[in-house]
Design a protein around this motif. Structure first.
Motif, short mmCIF file in Angstrom:
data_model
loop_
_atom_site.label_atom_id
_atom_site.label_comp_id
_atom_site.label_asym_id
_atom_site.label_seq_id
_atom_site.Cartn_x
_atom_site.Cartn_y
_atom_site.Cartn_z
N PRO A 110 0.86 -1.19 0.29
CA PRO A 110 0.03 0.05 -0.12
C PRO A 110 0.89 1.27 -0.12
O PRO A 110 1.89 1.35 0.58
CB PRO A 110 -0.83 -0.03 1.34
N THR A 111 0.39 2.30 -0.61
CA THR A 111 0.90 3.48 -0.72
C THR A 111 0.29 4.55 0.30
O THR A 111 -1.11 4.56 0.33
CB THR A 111 0.89 4.23 -2.05
N LYS A 112 1.17 5.19 1.25
CA LYS A 112 0.40 6.10 2.06
C LYS A 112 0.40 7.57 1.65
O LYS A 112 1.19 7.97 1.17
CB LYS A 112 1.49 5.88 3.32
N ILE A 113 -0.66 8.05 1.98
CA ILE A 113 -1.11 9.50 1.73
C ILE A 113 -1.26 10.13 3.13
O ILE A 113 -2.37 9.87 3.81
CB ILE A 113 -2.25 9.83 0.72
N LEU A 116 -4.56 4.93 2.74
CA LEU A 116 -3.95 3.77 2.09
C LEU A 116 -4.40 3.70 0.34
O LEU A 116 -5.73 3.73 0.50
CB LEU A 116 -4.01 2.64 2.91
N VAL A 117 -3.49 3.53 -0.36
CA VAL A 117 -3.75 3.43 -1.93
C VAL A 117 -3.20 1.98 -2.24
O VAL A 117 -2.02 1.83 -2.09
CB VAL A 117 -3.53 4.59 -2.63
N ASN A 118 -4.08 1.09 -2.86
CA ASN A 118 -3.52 -0.04 -3.26
C ASN A 118 -3.71 -0.06 -5.02
O ASN A 118 -4.82 -0.08 -5.23
CB ASN A 118 -4.24 -1.17 -2.95
N LEU A 119 -2.49 0.14 -5.57
CA LEU A 119 -2.71 0.40 -7.04
C LEU A 119 -2.78 -0.95 -7.81
O LEU A 119 -1.84 -1.69 -7.40
CB LEU A 119 -1.22 1.15 -7.46
#
Length: 395
Positions: free
Chosen positions: A81-84, A225-228
């Protein structure tokens, strides 16, 4: 006196959203979800003794920002996951248990959590600290992984071993996006000497301090959280239905700004639409497909819609005159070679033409005299050969 506020590059970037429109959509969504919760409580035949109140049920109802793009964001699935970072933390529940997965050895990081500089309120939430070696030894079985998954609410993984976790934990953790391990940086930067980084001595552990570890955990838990994935639809949780509309709008603006300026290839040209989305578990006449869907229904309000359906109109869209010339020049691909995916020519099977029916050839009539003569000649030839062979043996 100069202001101490620091402006980030992502804040300066042009945003797609209109703040007033986002705030109106947030207020409408929160109002709708609250009314649905009240209808659900009023229509209940028997009130459950252990059921949560309206505020508690709304506190468990997530609110998302959904993105629809014109092209896929990635070519492969990213399990990390990518954190924002958001103005208002996403997870504020102090009762949620945290499992910290670290690199070897785990005793060093347990001591960091037990250190006096580590915050006491956060120490209560960190229910387990385990290194990769112990995780592989104790939780390789599917039943043990299910037990670990149910025991904790949030999983944090050291960036040094985060890419090795999908192969170990498998579909138990990575089938859904609910409890995927969140990457955190808990090692210190090794200073360079003469242009090269000096390796730590044998036995030394390259880790951060207790204060830095606490800060990493707080930032990871509070971030969106972003799951691309290789698709055109993505959803990012920005809060819950019990929040204020102003807080949801602020988080939505921040998430959209980071997604458009950093994570979406092509930027705003690749964005087709952005919606605020909430879930409700009560059948509602306001919701499309409410009467034919089972489970939680959703309601979505648009906050951005693009007028252009193409990323690059000059390249993606062909003019009328050029389209006519292309269509006029095309011929049926019969008996021609076509290029395969690897670039090599691939022959196509030619279409066979219908063959005309041919009449069967006439069989010539038999002649007994000729056949008798041929047989007699063959016998005479064989007799001569026998005589010649006999003379050769006598000599």
């Amino acid at each position: 006196m100069a202001s101490s506020k620091v402006t980030l590059r992502s804040d300066v970037a042009v945003s797609l959203l209109e703040p007033e429109k986002t705030l109106r959509a947030s207020k409408a969504l929160v109002s709708h979800l609250k009314s649905e919760a009240e209808k659900k409580a009023a229509n209940a035949s028997k009130k459950e003794l252990l059921a949560d109140d309206d505020v508690g049920s709304l506190g468990e109802t997530p609110v998302f920002v959904t993105f629809t793009t014109k092209r896929h964001l990635t070519e492969s699935r990213n399990l990390k996951p990518t954190k924002i970072p958001t103005p208002f933390p996403i997870e504020t529940d102090t009762d949620k248990g945290i499992c910290l997965i670290v690199a070897d050895p785990q005793r060093h990081y347990k001591n960091l959590v037990a250190d006096s500089e580590f915050p006491d309120d956060l120490r209560k939430n960190v229910s387990r600290v385990i290194d990769f070696g112990k995780l592989k030894k104790k939780f390789s079985a599917y039943e043990n992984q299910r037990a670990l998954y149910a025991e904790h609410d949030i999983f944090l993984g050291d960036t040094r071993i985060i890419n090795r976790l999908p192969g170990l934990l498998g579909k138990t953790f990575y089938k859904s996006q609910k409890k995927r391990p969140i990457p955190i940086e808990i090692q210190t930067r090794i200073p360079k000497s003469a242009g090269k980084r000096v390796k730590p001595a044998k036995g030394d552990v390259n880790s951060c301090t207790a204060v830095q570890l606490a800060g990493e955990i707080k930032r990871a838990v509070a971030a969106a959280l972003v799951n691309l994935t290789p698709s055109t639809n993505h959803a990012v949780k920005i809060g819950y239905a019990s929040w204020k509309a102003e807080d949801l709008a602020a988080n939505a603006d921040k998430v959209v700004s980071v997604m458009v300026n950093k994570l979406i290839p092509g930027g705003r040209k690749n964005v087709r639409s952005i919606y605020l989305k909430g879930e409700t578990r009560l059948t509602s006449p306001y919701l499309p497909l409410a009467n034919c869907c089972k489970g939680p229904e959703t309601v979505a309000l648009p906050i951005y819609l693009t007028d252009e359906l193409w990323v690059d109109r000059e390249k993606d869209v062909v003019g009328d005159e050029e389209a006519k010339t292309l269509l006029a020049g095309e011929k049926a691909n019969i008996g021609k070679k076509r290029k395969s995916l690897e670039g090599t020519a691939e022959e196509t099977e030619p279409v066979s033409k219908k063959s005309k029916k041919t009449k069967p050839a006439k069989v010539p009539e038999s002649n007994d005299d000729k056949l008798d003569k041929e047989i007699a000649d063959r016998k005479a030839t064989l007799k001569k050969q026998k005589k010649a062979a006999k003379k050769a043996l006598d000599v």
